[in-house]
Motif scaffolding. Structure first.
Motif, PDB file in Angstrom:
ATOM      1  N   GLN A  21       0.831  -1.203   0.000  1.00  0.00           N
ATOM      2  CA  GLN A  21       0.000   0.000   0.000  1.00  0.00           C
ATOM      3  C   GLN A  21       0.868   1.256   0.000  1.00  0.00           C
ATOM      4  O   GLN A  21       0.525   2.251  -0.651  1.00  0.00           O
ATOM      5  CB  GLN A  21      -0.940   0.013   1.199  1.00  0.00           C
ATOM      6  N   VAL A 145      -5.507  -3.496   5.723  1.00  0.00           N
ATOM      7  CA  VAL A 145      -4.943  -2.459   4.844  1.00  0.00           C
ATOM      8  C   VAL A 145      -5.800  -2.234   3.600  1.00  0.00           C
ATOM      9  O   VAL A 145      -6.156  -1.098   3.278  1.00  0.00           O
ATOM     10  CB  VAL A 145      -3.488  -2.745   4.418  1.00  0.00           C
ATOM     11  N   ARG A 149      -9.601  -0.722   6.573  1.00  0.00           N
ATOM     12  CA  ARG A 149      -8.660   0.370   6.335  1.00  0.00           C
ATOM     13  C   ARG A 149      -8.490   1.315   7.544  1.00  0.00           C
ATOM     14  O   ARG A 149      -8.262   2.496   7.371  1.00  0.00           O
ATOM     15  CB  ARG A 149      -9.065   1.156   5.089  1.00  0.00           C
ATOM     16  N   ASN A 175      -4.252   5.732   2.269  1.00  0.00           N
ATOM     17  CA  ASN A 175      -5.623   5.302   2.008  1.00  0.00           C
ATOM     18  C   ASN A 175      -6.241   4.571   3.201  1.00  0.00           C
ATOM     19  O   ASN A 175      -7.063   3.679   3.047  1.00  0.00           O
ATOM     20  CB  ASN A 175      -5.690   4.408   0.755  1.00  0.00           C
ATOM     21  N   GLN A 176      -5.855   4.998   4.402  1.00  0.00           N
ATOM     22  CA  GLN A 176      -6.410   4.432   5.621  1.00  0.00           C
ATOM     23  C   GLN A 176      -7.221   5.501   6.352  1.00  0.00           C
ATOM     24  O   GLN A 176      -7.126   6.691   6.052  1.00  0.00           O
ATOM     25  CB  GLN A 176      -5.293   3.930   6.537  1.00  0.00           C
TER      26      GLN A 176
END
Length: 292
Positions: A21, A145, A149, A175-176
């Motif tokens: 990620q 992940v 998220r 993107n969390q």
């Protein structure tokens, strides 16, 4: 400070996902492990995830290839931390091992490097002093992940407060969804709730109240969930659950740890090894008729 290079310590299931990620998000990434076999497995894991993301239309094939080009796999600690702005550690849930790792990398990492631990249940204050820079040390804990998220930000009493907003920004760039755990708590937020569920399921099994599939069915049907507690354990990894439960003093946790150990001793660690409480890639709980 600007974060350009991320170093991942530990090429296991979660470390591999965090590394991938990070690369997808545009960061240069180094993945360190003491075993070449683990690094090879990490690459295969990433390639599998990329195929899934491409199939789902979330990433193009070219974007996936570019992400992999940003990742370096190494057994050399000096190479791993060279120019690293940020370290996230995902080694085995063993306090003494983690202390050893942080002492080693505290001595060789650049002075500017931020240190974070991805431990599932242990506390950052247990390792902060060993790192040699406790003010720059914080828990930064990921879940799946790509599907789950959430990233937990959990400082210890000596963490520099200015580190928190920086980690919140980084979490979003990865993107969390960052959540702040205001004070140290074993299991953060979600894992505290999850362990209550897992612990209850473990008691039902070890006390021979019900079989694994029936326990899972009860949870799945009542809450319209795609898997039950034992399916969840398979996705987490049975050895991770064992490291947590066998360190807990109560009799119920010890009994459950003993059950988990029987699977681990047979090499049944869950989904990543093809078998845990269920067999993969087609576990029975995914059969449309399982919950009928």
């Amino acid at each position: 400070m600007n974060i350009n290079k991320i170093c991942i310590l530990g090429a296991g299931t979660l470390g591999s996902r965090v590394a991938l990620q990070s690369a997808i998000s545009g960061y240069q990434v180094s993945v360190y492990d003491i075993h070449q076999k683990s690094l090879d497995f990490s690459l295969k894991t990433m390639e599998k995830i990329l195929r899934q993301l491409e199939k789902a239309g979330e990433l193009s094939e070219e974007e996936g290839k570019m992400a992999l080009k940003r990742i370096t796999f190494t057994m050399n600690p000096l190479e791993a931390v060279e120019d690293a702005d940020f370290i996230n550690e995902s080694v085995t849930e063993n306090p003494e091992l983690k202390k050893k790792v942080w002492k080693q990398f505290g001595e060789i990492a650049p002075e500017r490097t931020i240190f974070t631990t991805n431990t599932s249940y242990l506390l950052p204050s247990m390792f902060a002093k060993d790192s040699g820079r406790p003010a720059k040390f914080c828990a930064f804990h990921f879940h799946d992940v790509f599907y789950s998220r959430i990233v937990d930000i959990m400082p210890h009493p000596g963490t520099d407060p200015d580190l928190i907003p920086l980690l919140e920004v980084l979490g979003r760039k990865l993107n969390q969804v960052p959540v702040l755990v205001k004070k140290e708590n074993p299991g953060y937020i979600f894992n505290t709730m999850l362990m209550a569920l897992i612990g209850a399921a473990g008691k039902l099994k070890t006390r021979d109240v019900a079989e694994i599939e029936d326990i899972d069915k009860s949870w799945m049907v009542n809450f319209h969930m795609p898997m039950g507690p034992f399916g969840i354990l398979d996705s987490i990894g049975l050895e991770t659950a064992w490291h947590v439960t066998h360190n807990m003093p109560d009799a119920a946790s010890q009994a459950f740890a003993k059950l988990l150990k029987t699977y681990i001793d047979q090499g049944k660690l869950g989904e990543k090894t093809g078998e845990g409480f269920y067999k993969y890639p087609n576990p029975s709980y995914r059969d449309p008729n399982f919950a009928k």
